[in-house]
Design a protein around this motif. Structure first.
Motif, PDB file in Angstrom:
ATOM      1  N   UNK A 523       9.464  -6.047 -17.543  1.00 26.10           N
ATOM      2  CA  UNK A 523       8.173  -5.358 -17.654  1.00 26.10           C
ATOM      3  C   UNK A 523       7.096  -6.091 -16.858  1.00 26.10           C
ATOM      4  N   UNK A 524       7.104  -7.422 -16.922  1.00 22.45           N
ATOM      5  CA  UNK A 524       6.145  -8.190 -16.129  1.00 22.45           C
ATOM      6  C   UNK A 524       6.378  -7.946 -14.632  1.00 22.45           C
ATOM      7  N   UNK A 525       7.643  -7.860 -14.228  1.00 22.73           N
ATOM      8  CA  UNK A 525       7.970  -7.608 -12.824  1.00 22.73           C
ATOM      9  C   UNK A 525       7.461  -6.231 -12.396  1.00 22.73           C
ATOM     10  N   UNK A 526       7.653  -5.240 -13.281  1.00 27.13           N
ATOM     11  CA  UNK A 526       7.214  -3.880 -12.959  1.00 27.13           C
ATOM     12  C   UNK A 526       5.688  -3.811 -12.859  1.00 27.13           C
ATOM     13  N   UNK A 527       5.003  -4.519 -13.763  1.00 27.62           N
ATOM     14  CA  UNK A 527       3.534  -4.550 -13.705  1.00 27.62           C
ATOM     15  C   UNK A 527       3.061  -5.195 -12.403  1.00 27.62           C
ATOM     16  N   UNK A 528       3.731  -6.254 -11.979  1.00 29.23           N
ATOM     17  CA  UNK A 528       3.365  -6.921 -10.721  1.00 29.23           C
ATOM     18  C   UNK A 528       3.619  -5.999  -9.528  1.00 29.23           C
ATOM     19  N   UNK A 529       4.722  -5.244  -9.592  1.00 28.59           N
ATOM     20  CA  UNK A 529       5.016  -4.281  -8.531  1.00 28.59           C
ATOM     21  C   UNK A 529       3.946  -3.191  -8.492  1.00 28.59           C
ATOM     22  N   UNK A 530       3.515  -2.716  -9.664  1.00 25.54           N
ATOM     23  CA  UNK A 530       2.470  -1.691  -9.728  1.00 25.54           C
ATOM     24  C   UNK A 530       1.179  -2.182  -9.073  1.00 25.54           C
ATOM     25  N   UNK A 531       0.888  -3.477  -9.234  1.00 26.37           N
ATOM     26  CA  UNK A 531      -0.331  -4.019  -8.614  1.00 26.37           C
ATOM     27  C   UNK A 531      -0.240  -3.997  -7.088  1.00 26.37           C
ATOM     28  N   UNK A 532       0.987  -4.032  -6.569  1.00 24.78           N
ATOM     29  CA  UNK A 532       1.167  -4.012  -5.119  1.00 24.78           C
ATOM     30  C   UNK A 532       1.001  -2.608  -4.532  1.00 24.78           C
ATOM     31  N   UNK A 533       0.898  -1.591  -5.381  1.00 24.16           N
ATOM     32  CA  UNK A 533       0.649  -0.237  -4.876  1.00 24.16           C
ATOM     33  C   UNK A 533      -0.606  -0.206  -4.009  1.00 24.16           C
ATOM     34  N   UNK A 534      -1.624  -0.940  -4.437  1.00 24.55           N
ATOM     35  CA  UNK A 534      -2.908  -0.922  -3.730  1.00 24.55           C
ATOM     36  C   UNK A 534      -2.971  -1.958  -2.613  1.00 24.55           C
ATOM     37  N   UNK A 535      -1.820  -2.511  -2.222  1.00 25.34           N
ATOM     38  CA  UNK A 535      -1.756  -3.486  -1.116  1.00 25.34           C
ATOM     39  C   UNK A 535      -0.833  -2.960  -0.016  1.00 25.34           C
ATOM     40  N   UNK A 536      -1.237  -1.872   0.661  1.00 26.83           N
ATOM     41  CA  UNK A 536      -0.360  -1.351   1.728  1.00 26.83           C
ATOM     42  C   UNK A 536      -0.196  -2.315   2.882  1.00 26.83           C
ATOM     43  N   UNK A 537      -1.090  -3.303   2.982  1.00 31.32           N
ATOM     44  CA  UNK A 537      -0.918  -4.314   4.021  1.00 31.32           C
ATOM     45  C   UNK A 537       0.284  -5.210   3.730  1.00 31.32           C
ATOM     46  N   UNK A 538       0.617  -5.354   2.430  1.00 28.84           N
ATOM     47  CA  UNK A 538       1.760  -6.182   2.017  1.00 28.84           C
ATOM     48  C   UNK A 538       3.004  -5.317   1.817  1.00 28.84           C
ATOM     49  N   UNK A 539       2.831  -4.182   1.139  1.00 29.81           N
ATOM     50  CA  UNK A 539       3.954  -3.273   0.862  1.00 29.81           C
ATOM     51  C   UNK A 539       3.582  -1.885   1.379  1.00 29.81           C
ATOM     52  N   UNK A 540       3.741  -1.622   2.676  1.00 25.13           N
ATOM     53  CA  UNK A 540       3.374  -0.323   3.235  1.00 25.13           C
ATOM     54  C   UNK A 540       4.275   0.813   2.769  1.00 25.13           C
ATOM     55  N   UNK A 541       5.506   0.478   2.389  1.00 26.70           N
ATOM     56  CA  UNK A 541       6.435   1.454   1.813  1.00 26.70           C
ATOM     57  C   UNK A 541       7.291   0.727   0.790  1.00 26.70           C
ATOM     58  N   UNK A 542       7.918   1.476  -0.080  1.00 25.88           N
ATOM     59  CA  UNK A 542       8.540   0.880  -1.257  1.00 25.88           C
ATOM     60  C   UNK A 542       9.710  -0.044  -0.901  1.00 25.88           C
ATOM     61  N   UNK A 543      10.396   0.226   0.209  1.00 24.69           N
ATOM     62  CA  UNK A 543      11.541  -0.617   0.572  1.00 24.69           C
ATOM     63  C   UNK A 543      11.129  -2.066   0.858  1.00 24.69           C
TER      64      UNK A 543
END
Length: 915
Positions: A523-543
């Protein structure tokens, strides 16, 4: 009615109306008050005769104050917002007329406590929210319980706003038990009774809630003794009931009846409910009563589910509805209470969810009863049934009353008038466009036709809907089905705010992580991933979640948060491999997510703006020139003389300059860019004043009222503002977005159907929940037509993954009917080649204007999303608008795309590189 305000009054009223978000009838009432304050003297001891003459000259229907002081009545239908209007009245009088002392009168204990809460800062319905003066220094609230303790500080608070809130019984002038009311006894710190202190104030304004309750002789006498400079009455029933019929008030200055409130959408739509083919023959009165009560509860349970489903679909707070049962008398109320609390009534489900409200309650029980009434809107307060006899005629401002069961003998008019007033208020402040959310139900099997006939009379203010329920509908129990995504279910992420009517549709597969420590880390990992939604410079796509650097950062964040649970019973503390859990969670997100970017279109380069030409509406500007004389009065002799002023040097100034100089003070107006336009606007204003004034007097008005005139013109300019840029750039604020939970209303007794199988009653397919999917990102789905079910068969077979988006998933908006509305695609599917947004439509609706507006907005979004995907190595988006008769299960996804894709037409030079 609407009045034309002079410019300076508009400038005074508009900020208050805007900050308090007043509805049109509330704003019109405030405008009338502003005009009244200008034409009468707000002074102690002013002649009421002169005041009524002044008011009657503009509001000819006001013929008498019916008090010993100027008093005007605003008759607003229940549910429109009389308490907020009181807040607007006080704000205006405090800010513009410098009034500092107010007295708010309540007719009973329930309304009294409600008013205290609504005038107290940091409460849910605080009436002054948005008023700057009261944000810094809120008015002092003085009540019937606190005035003696606060009396000592009154003289130190002369410049503070003070709002006295009292129940009428506290000030009634009648002597009780040989003793005067406490408020009329000597107050030590004041040197006089508090009542006399109030009556001696030179700026006391009296506000009367439910003012029809103060027309009896004792109430009138007590009010007159307060000697306010102005009375403001608010009521939904501006008449006095007598044996000869209702007698209308003579001081109603504004009337906004229930019929208009319904037509304007400010209240619920009342509906009378009966059983299909109801026949009372052979049924006793007790049997009819029991049937009405039980049907009312069944209907309530259905409404409860519909409200929860709507709230979950729209991300709004969940409303807990309740039922109001109207009993014959206190004995009957007690019998109903015993029945509802018994185990035989709906298996005892309402045993602790019912209260009785009547005059038999006293002391601590009465206080508890009133508190439960005041808290009945709270989802945490358990009450779902209120039984009452005759205590809730007005002032009970709840928004969650949805079902009324009248069991007291009454004619149809009385049932309509006394029943619906309690349940008209809307929980979200405006209609939702969903019948169950916008409707107030009155269960009246035996009075159904009589009520319909009464409501349909020409003189009736309302038109009632008819709701006829079949036996099957009454027996059916519904639930809110909440469907988290397969991913959320696998990770153990549960929907918030579950109730007894919530059914969570879980993933068919077992949880991805079985022990508590692993689930916590996931759950902590998923929450951290959710925070990266708003960082397209870091994660431009889910892969990119599987990139080693991204995973290292995720491991770091999870490690900082993770705290293992206690060892198991054998004392073995199991080690948790954080890196492995992060990797597995990220892989699941990649596998069960479709890249949906969040797209913004922003201007680039030099931005130009201006105002389109338009004709000013100037009828409200009727300023009169100021006098050219100063009056001088000698202090010793009181002798007066007049001194003529010089005429000034207006000849050197161009009349239009006064207006233009006032307009360029606004931040959005540039003289260099808009000079010609501003003078074009100023010229008709000057001509308007010269149409009824001499040139000299017109210049006096322009000079004296320059600021107010500029504000008046600027307000109309805002409606014609335009903006354009040298170019536009598409920016992506999110590279991907998690799937929102879906919510549906469904029968509790209906099992999930296999989507591969057609249903016999295709016209009612929307009531079924379907499952059995292989590639859907949700465990269950609902379809509005059999065409949608067939399309689901195709995409489940042909795509890698697909889903039906929940409201708010895409945030695509289209313009239709003058309003921006959200577009929600029917299907989204991804295969090896592309991502598809698919909209099946009836063949005869393909060219419908709203369908075209949705199509154009979706096609534009897909073009921008494709540009972004191309820049990061992702898949293009394709929009398919498919006629229903082309959807057969032998079709392929690629075949549908070849035949029905709608492509964007690029403007020359348009940007194709989102950043």
């Amino acid at each position: 009615m609407s009045i034309q305000l002079p410019g300076h009054l508009y400038a005074q009223v508009n900020p208050i109306a805007s900050r308090l978000s007043l509805r049109p009838p509330q704003r019109e009432s405030l405008e009338i008050l502003a005009r009244v304050c200008e034409i009468i003297a707000l002074e102690k001891g002013a002649d009421p005769g002169e005041a009524i003459a002044a008011i009657k000259s503009e509001f000819e229907w006001v013929t008498h104050f019916e008090r010993e002081f100027p008093s005007i009545c605003f008759a607003l239908a229940t549910g429109v917002g009389k308490t907020r209007l009181m807040g607007a009245f006080i704000s205006y009088l405090y800010r513009v007329e410098q009034v500092r002392n107010f007295f708010v009168l309540a007719p009973n204990l329930t309304i009294y406590k409600k008013l205290i809460a609504d005038f107290t800062p940091n409460t849910p319905k605080y009436v002054f929210r948005g008023i700057a003066e009261f944000a810094v220094e809120p008015p002092v609230i003085i009540t019937g319980e606190t005035y003696e303790q606060q009396a000592a500080t009154l003289f130190d608070q002369r410049d503070h706003g003070k709002i006295n809130i009292f129940n009428i019984s506290k000030i009634n002038s009648e002597v009780r038990g040989g003793r005067r009311p406490r408020i009329k006894r000597m107050a030590e710190y004041l040197g006089q009774p508090y009542f006399e202190y109030l009556a001696g104030l030179d700026d006391l304004v009296l506000l009367m809630d439910e003012s029809h309750r103060y027309r009896a002789s004792a109430g009138v006498r007590a009010i007159n003794e307060l000697k306010p400079i102005l009375g403001l009455e608010l009521t939904a029933t501006p008449f006095v009931e007598t044996s000869k019929g209702p007698i209308p008030f003579k001081n109603v200055i504004y009337d906004y009846p229930l019929g208009r409130a319904m037509a304007d959408g400010f209240v619920k739509e009342p509906a009378v409910v009966t059983r299909k083919d109801f026949n009372p023959s052979g049924m006793s009165a007790g049997e009819i009563e029991r049937m009405k009560l039980e049907d009312g509860i069944r209907l309530h349970e259905t409404v409860k589910v519909e409200l929860e489903t709507y709230a979950r679909q729209t991300d709004k707070s969940i409303v807990k509805p309740f039922v109001l049962v109207i009993a014959r008398d206190t004995t009957h109320a007690g019998e109903l209470l015993s029945l509802i609390e018994s185990d035989t009534f709906f298996e005892g489900r309402y045993k602790d969810r019912v209260i009785q409200v009547d005059s038999s309650m006293t002391g601590a029980k009465e206080d508890e009863m009133i508190q439960r009434l005041l808290d009945v809107e709270s989802p945490d307060e358990p009450t779902e049934i209120v039984i009452h006899v005759n205590m809730l005629k007005e002032g009970w401002d709840v928004t969650n009353l949805y079902t009324i069961v009248p069991l007291r003998a009454a004619n149809a008019r009385t049932l309509i008038e006394q029943s619906i007033g309690r349940g008209l208020r809307l929980p979200y402040g405006k209609r939702a466009g969903v019948s169950a959310v916008d409707r107030l139900n009155i269960v009246a099997h035996d009075k159904f036709q009589e009520i319909i006939d009464e409501a349909n009379k020409p003189e009736s203010a309302i038109r009632l809907q008819q709701v006829i329920l079949s036996e099957d509908q009454l027996k059916q129990r519904t639930v809110t089905v909440v469907a988290p995504s397969q991913l959320a279910s696998s990770l153990g992420v549960q929907p918030a705010h579950q109730t007894s009517s919530t059914l969570v549709a879980s993933a068919s597969s077992k949880p991805a992580f079985e022990n508590d420590n692993e689930q916590q880390a996931a759950k902590f990992a998923y929450e951290a991933i959710r925070r990266l939604e708003s960082r397209p410079d870091v994660v431009p796509r889910v892969t990119r979640l599987q990139d080693s650097q991204v995973q290292a950062e995720l491991v770091k964040q999870v490690t900082e948060q993770f705290r293992p649970f206690q060892p198991d019973l054998l004392g073995i503390e199991r080690e948790v491999d954080i890196a492995a859990i992060v990797a597995k969670t990220a892989a699941m997100v990649v596998d069960q997510t479709i890249d949906i970017p969040r797209i913004l279109v922003v201007p680039t380069g030099e931005v130009h703006c201006g105002y389109k030409p338009f004709a000013l509406k100037l009828d409200a500007l009727r300023y009169q020139p100021p006098s050219d004389e100063l009056w001088v009065q000698h202090l010793r002799t009181n002798a007066r003389e007049a001194i003529a002023l010089g005429k000034g040097n207006d000849a050197e100034a161009r009349s239009e300059d006064y207006i233009v100089a006032g307009l360029i003070d606004f931040d959005d107006v540039s003289y260099d860019d808009h000079a010609d336009y501003l003078y074009d606007l100023a010229s008709p204003v000057v001509e308007h004043f010269r149409s009824y004034l001499s040139d000299e007097d017109a210049n006096k008005v322009l000079r004296c009222f320059q600021k107010q005139i500029a504000q008046f013109v600027h307000a109309q300019m805002q409606e014609h503002y335009w903006e354009e840029a040298a170019g536009y750039e598409v920016r992506v604020s999110r590279g991907f977005t998690a799937l929102k939970p879906s919510a549906y209303t469904a029968s509790a007794d209906e099992s999930v159907r296999d989507f591969m199988e057609s249903v016999p009653d295709k016209a009612n397919i929307a009531k079924y929940v379907f499952g059995g999917f292989e590639r859907c990102l949700y465990p269950v789905q609902k379809f509005q037509s059999d065409t949608e079910r067939k399309l689901a068969v195709i995409v489940d077979r042909e795509s890698r993954k697909w889903f039906r988006p929940a409201k708010g998933q895409f945030q695509i908006y289209y313009l239709f009917g003058g309003n921006h509305q959200e577009y929600q695609p029917d299907f989204v599917a991804e295969d090896d080649r592309a991502i598809y947004m698919i909209e099946p439509k009836a063949a005869n609706a393909m060219n419908d204007p709203e369908v075209i507006a949705k199509r154009d907005a979706a096609v534009e979004w897909c073009a921008y999303a494709s540009d972004y995907a191309r820049s990061i190595g992702g898949k293009p988006w394709r929009y398919l608008l498919v006629p229903h008769d082309a959807v057969t299960t032998n079709k392929t996804l690629e075949g549908l795309a070849r035949s029905f894709e709608v492509q964007a037409v690029r403007a020359e030079g348009a940007s194709e590189a989102p950043s």
